[in-house]
Scaffold this active site. Structure first.
Site, short mmCIF file in Angstrom:
data_model
loop_
_atom_site.label_atom_id
_atom_site.label_comp_id
_atom_site.label_asym_id
_atom_site.label_seq_id
_atom_site.Cartn_x
_atom_site.Cartn_y
_atom_site.Cartn_z
N ASP A 115 -22.45 -45.60 14.84
CA ASP A 115 -23.30 -44.43 14.58
C ASP A 115 -23.59 -43.65 15.85
O ASP A 115 -24.42 -42.75 15.86
CB ASP A 115 -24.61 -44.85 13.90
CG ASP A 115 -25.50 -45.72 14.80
OD1 ASP A 115 -25.03 -46.15 15.87
OD2 ASP A 115 -26.66 -45.96 14.42
N VAL A 168 -24.96 -44.82 18.61
CA VAL A 168 -26.07 -45.39 19.36
C VAL A 168 -25.77 -46.86 19.63
O VAL A 168 -25.37 -47.60 18.73
CB VAL A 168 -27.40 -45.26 18.58
CG1 VAL A 168 -28.55 -45.88 19.38
CG2 VAL A 168 -27.69 -43.81 18.25
N ASP A 220 -20.97 -52.69 19.09
CA ASP A 220 -21.09 -51.99 17.81
C ASP A 220 -20.48 -50.59 17.87
O ASP A 220 -20.26 -49.96 16.84
CB ASP A 220 -22.55 -51.90 17.36
CG ASP A 220 -23.44 -51.24 18.40
OD1 ASP A 220 -23.33 -51.59 19.58
OD2 ASP A 220 -24.26 -50.38 18.02
N GLU A 221 -20.20 -50.08 19.08
CA GLU A 221 -19.60 -48.75 19.22
C GLU A 221 -18.20 -48.81 19.83
O GLU A 221 -17.62 -47.78 20.16
CB GLU A 221 -20.50 -47.87 20.10
CG GLU A 221 -21.91 -47.67 19.55
CD GLU A 221 -21.92 -46.99 18.19
OE1 GLU A 221 -21.15 -46.04 17.99
OE2 GLU A 221 -22.69 -47.43 17.32
N ASP A 251 -25.74 -43.66 -6.04
CA ASP A 251 -25.37 -44.56 -7.15
C ASP A 251 -23.96 -45.11 -6.94
O ASP A 251 -23.00 -44.70 -7.60
CB ASP A 251 -25.47 -43.80 -8.47
CG ASP A 251 -25.38 -44.72 -9.68
OD1 ASP A 251 -25.36 -45.95 -9.50
OD2 ASP A 251 -25.33 -44.19 -10.82
N GLY A 281 -19.63 -46.10 -13.74
CA GLY A 281 -18.96 -46.80 -12.65
C GLY A 281 -17.49 -46.51 -12.56
O GLY A 281 -16.84 -46.82 -11.56
#
Length: 447
Positions: free
Chosen positions: A57, A59, A67-68, A268, A397
């Protein structure tokens, strides 16, 4: 004698304490071993858990920033491979220079395609990029991402087009059919369509995206149906009456979108992971997830499919049906004469405002009736399941797909609507184009 009894009691008590400690240690070890299985993704050697939503994300959440470091995606209808630069906080295509299939396999694995790779080739970049990620072949490290560096020059003038799975290929007999306003499908027409059963009853539809993963609607798996042991998946079978004799696939995991709102049906979407992978064939194939940058037309032609009712308040169909419906622009769908601002960016509308052609949403009961039925299922899950799906109209669905660049793309999952095929009440679908990154994160975290 008293001393012997006392010694025996002490021994038994000590043994019980030690046994309890051992059990506690095992449970604690198990908890520590799987501590990120529910709460998120583990940050490498540090052991810190972060939410999947924080991965890639822009950051740094992990202590070492991992994570990046492995952020990849596919862009546009040509599947252009892009890598996220935490330094520049932007996505960049990967130059084809010195690229090989082994790097493509690594990138696919980081998107959640476990042991899945289809093709990798160089194509002319159409994203308008002025900066590229380029391989430094002299770098000793074998890690793909540590070999990449920023470059304004790409000698081959081509970028990597990566296909992790052969998807979006259907049969040649594409007839306009359906649901409310259509007719039955032929074998291989919609090979990604699955039927989701609970206790021998068709409840919802879904779409195959990998041998292990199914996309469906979050409202199909609301509590208590969020328990994977209730569900059986049938693929490659067109008639409900034939599914009793066919082989169903058990579900191992159900993942609903964390921001799903049961009242508004916002966000959804849900995923099901199968216990055993599907075997692909002419009748069982995956549909392609939509890439960012798809650029759909305002009234793009789409197709819906399912076993839902062929008229409002009717019974679910025994045969799989499908029909073409055009997209409806959000401003038009949100007008006061249609859905009056109820359609969010996480939803898309498709159908005809004049009515006559539509999908019928499953679990169509509203308010107290649905709540009472779910409560009954919670108390006696086997006996009263049929009460829950009484009046269910079965398309929920299921897929909303479109054909672009000769590939079928999953752009929606059937979500809600007011009745079936009524004028000014078109079908509303979960906007899968908004959820592609979320899907990849779940696949990666649960591979």
């Amino acid at each position: 004698m008293k001393e012997a009894k006392k010694a025996l009691c002490i021994t038994i008590s000590l043994g019980a304490v030690l046994a309890g400690a051992a059990v506690t240690a095992v449970l604690l070890w198990k908890f520590m071993e799987n501590k990120c299985s529910v709460s998120g993704i583990e940050c490498g050697s540090s052991g810190t858990c972060i939410s999947p939503s924080h991965w890639c994300d822009g950051v740094l959440h992990c202590p070492s920033g991992e994570d990046e470091n492995r952020c990849v995606r596919l862009y546009g209808p040509n599947f252009i491979l892009q890598v996220y630069s935490a330094q520049r906080k932007s996505w960049h295509p990967v130059c084809q220079d010195d690229w090989s299939d082994s790097y493509g396999r690594a990138a696919c694995q980081d998107m959640g395609y476990r042991n899945s790779f289809y093709s990798s080739q160089g194509i002319v970049d159409d994203s308008g990029a002025s900066s590229f990620m380029k391989l430094n072949t002299s770098a000793g490290n074998t890690d793909l991402y540590k070999k990449l560096y920023h470059s304004d020059i790409c000698a081959s003038k081509t970028v990597v087009s990566l296909r992790c799975i052969e998807c979006g290929v259907a049969g040649k007999t594409m007839r306009q059919s359906r649901i409310v306003g259509g007719s039955s499908a032929s074998p291989g027409d919609w090979p990604w369509q699955v039927s989701l059963h609970v206790q021998g009853t068709h409840v919802c539809g879904g779409s195959i995206i990998t041998p292990e993963w199914i996309v469906t609607a979050a409202h199909c798996v609301e509590e208590p149906l969020n328990n994977p042991r209730y569900w059986t998946v049938f693929a490659g079978v067109l008639r409900q009456s034939f599914m009793f004799y066919g082989h169903g696939y058990r579900v191992g995991k159900v993942i609903s979108h964390p921001s799903y709102d049961s009242k508004t049906k916002n966000n959804d979407i849900a995923l099901m992971k199968l216990q055993t992978p599907l075997t692909f064939s002419d009748k069982v194939k995956p549909v392609c997830l939509p890439n960012p940058g798809m650029m759909l037309e305002p009234n793009q032609s789409c197709w819906i499919s399912g076993w839902g009712a062929t008229h409002e308040k009717g019974k679910t169909s025994d045969e799989l049906n499908a029909v073409m419906v055009p997209l409806i622009e959000p401003w038009r769908c949100n007008s006061k004469y249609v859905y009056n601002s109820l359609v969010t960016p996480a939803m898309i509308c498709a159908g005809y405002l004049r009515g006559g052609t539509d999908s019928c949403q499953a679990l169509a009961m509203r308010g107290a009736e649905a709540g009472d039925a779910r409560a009954a299922l919670r108390e006696r899950p086997r006996g009263l399941f049929r009460q829950l799906v009484a009046g269910a109209e079965g398309d929920s669905g299921g897929p909303l797909v479109t054909l672009k660049s000769r590939i079928w793309w999953l752009i929606g999952d059937t979500s809600w609507g007011s009745g079936c095929a009524k004028a000014n009440r078109p079908g509303v679908y979960g906007n899968v184009t908004v959820f592609t990154d979320w899907i990849y994160r779940q696949m990666r975290a649960n591979s």
